[in-house]
Motif scaffolding. Sequence first.
Motif, short mmCIF file in Angstrom:
data_model
loop_
_atom_site.label_atom_id
_atom_site.label_comp_id
_atom_site.label_asym_id
_atom_site.label_seq_id
_atom_site.Cartn_x
_atom_site.Cartn_y
_atom_site.Cartn_z
N THR A 67 0.87 -1.17 0.00
CA THR A 67 0.00 0.00 0.00
C THR A 67 0.90 1.22 0.00
OG1 THR A 67 -1.82 -1.11 1.13
CG2 THR A 67 -1.72 1.29 1.33
N TRP A 68 0.61 2.15 -0.89
CA TRP A 68 1.45 3.34 -1.03
C TRP A 68 1.01 4.45 -0.09
CZ3 TRP A 68 5.07 0.94 -3.03
CH2 TRP A 68 4.99 0.19 -4.18
N PHE A 126 -0.84 -2.52 -4.85
CA PHE A 126 0.07 -3.14 -5.81
C PHE A 126 0.36 -4.55 -5.34
CE2 PHE A 126 4.30 -4.26 -7.31
CZ PHE A 126 4.34 -3.76 -8.60
N ALA A 127 0.53 -5.47 -6.29
CA ALA A 127 0.88 -6.85 -5.92
C ALA A 127 1.86 -7.42 -6.92
CB ALA A 127 -0.37 -7.72 -5.85
N LEU A 128 2.65 -8.37 -6.45
CA LEU A 128 3.64 -9.06 -7.27
C LEU A 128 3.63 -10.54 -6.90
CD1 LEU A 128 7.31 -8.03 -7.97
CD2 LEU A 128 6.85 -10.24 -6.91
N ILE A 145 10.64 1.67 -3.75
CA ILE A 145 9.53 1.14 -2.95
C ILE A 145 9.47 1.83 -1.58
CG2 ILE A 145 8.59 -0.92 -1.84
CD1 ILE A 145 9.71 -2.53 -4.25
N ARG A 146 10.57 1.76 -0.84
CA ARG A 146 10.52 2.27 0.55
C ARG A 146 10.09 3.73 0.64
NH1 ARG A 146 15.61 -0.32 2.49
NH2 ARG A 146 14.95 -2.44 2.95
N ALA A 168 2.38 0.25 3.72
CA ALA A 168 2.15 -1.08 4.32
C ALA A 168 2.56 -2.15 3.33
CB ALA A 168 0.68 -1.25 4.68
N ARG A 169 2.97 -3.30 3.86
CA ARG A 169 3.47 -4.42 3.06
C ARG A 169 2.89 -5.71 3.61
NH1 ARG A 169 7.53 -8.25 3.46
NH2 ARG A 169 8.65 -8.77 1.55
N ALA A 170 2.55 -6.64 2.73
CA ALA A 170 2.09 -7.97 3.12
C ALA A 170 2.80 -8.97 2.24
CB ALA A 170 0.58 -8.10 2.94
N ALA A 171 3.28 -10.09 2.83
CA ALA A 171 4.03 -11.05 2.03
C ALA A 171 3.82 -12.47 2.53
CB ALA A 171 5.52 -10.71 2.05
#
Lengths: 97, 97
Positions: A9-10, A54-56, A83-84, A89-92
């Motif tokens: 999430t940006w 965004f997703a990868l 990115i940073r 927020a980040r999910a992996a």
Amino acid sequence: MIRHIVMFTWTEDATAEQKEAVAAELGKLPGVIPQIRALTLGGDAGINQGNHDFALVADFDDVEGYLAYRDHPRHQAVIAEHIRPILAARAAAQLKV
Amino acid sequence: MIRHIVMFTWTEDATAEQKEAVAAELGKLPGVIPQIRALTLGGDAGINQGNHDFALVADFDDVEGYLAYRDHPRHQAVIAEHIRPILAARAAAQLKV
């Protein structure tokens, strides 16, 4: 196979140019890191609310292949430079398939 | 193609049996919902810290196919009976590929 999945999430002040740069720079990595067997990435389609932006999804033959990608200097440079600075927020997860 | 991606973090008191039931019940959906073209799911491989516990990647021909899955009564039953009771956090995105 190892399937690596990550979502971002940006920040609210992230510009379209900055978001596009993330996709463009990550999209170059298969040409640099041959362990990447498949790569899907992009912005959320806007179908549902509450999603990440965004997703990868990246596939590798094995854990070693994934680690080669994770720790590759070019990948780390994309994280640090693109990115940073706009990451809220980040999910992996990584799946053994 | 629409690629649907979702990750879950389970509650601390979720049992192995409950977690396995989520994977088993979601894994049955391709036999029930023909719009699912490909399905990958499973528990996080434990390579990195801070990850979600479970992830699912599902591919559909188009948005209509994804919506048929999202709103299918059998899928909604899995969410209500197996996922929500042990859900601590959720992350999702849909990509147009």
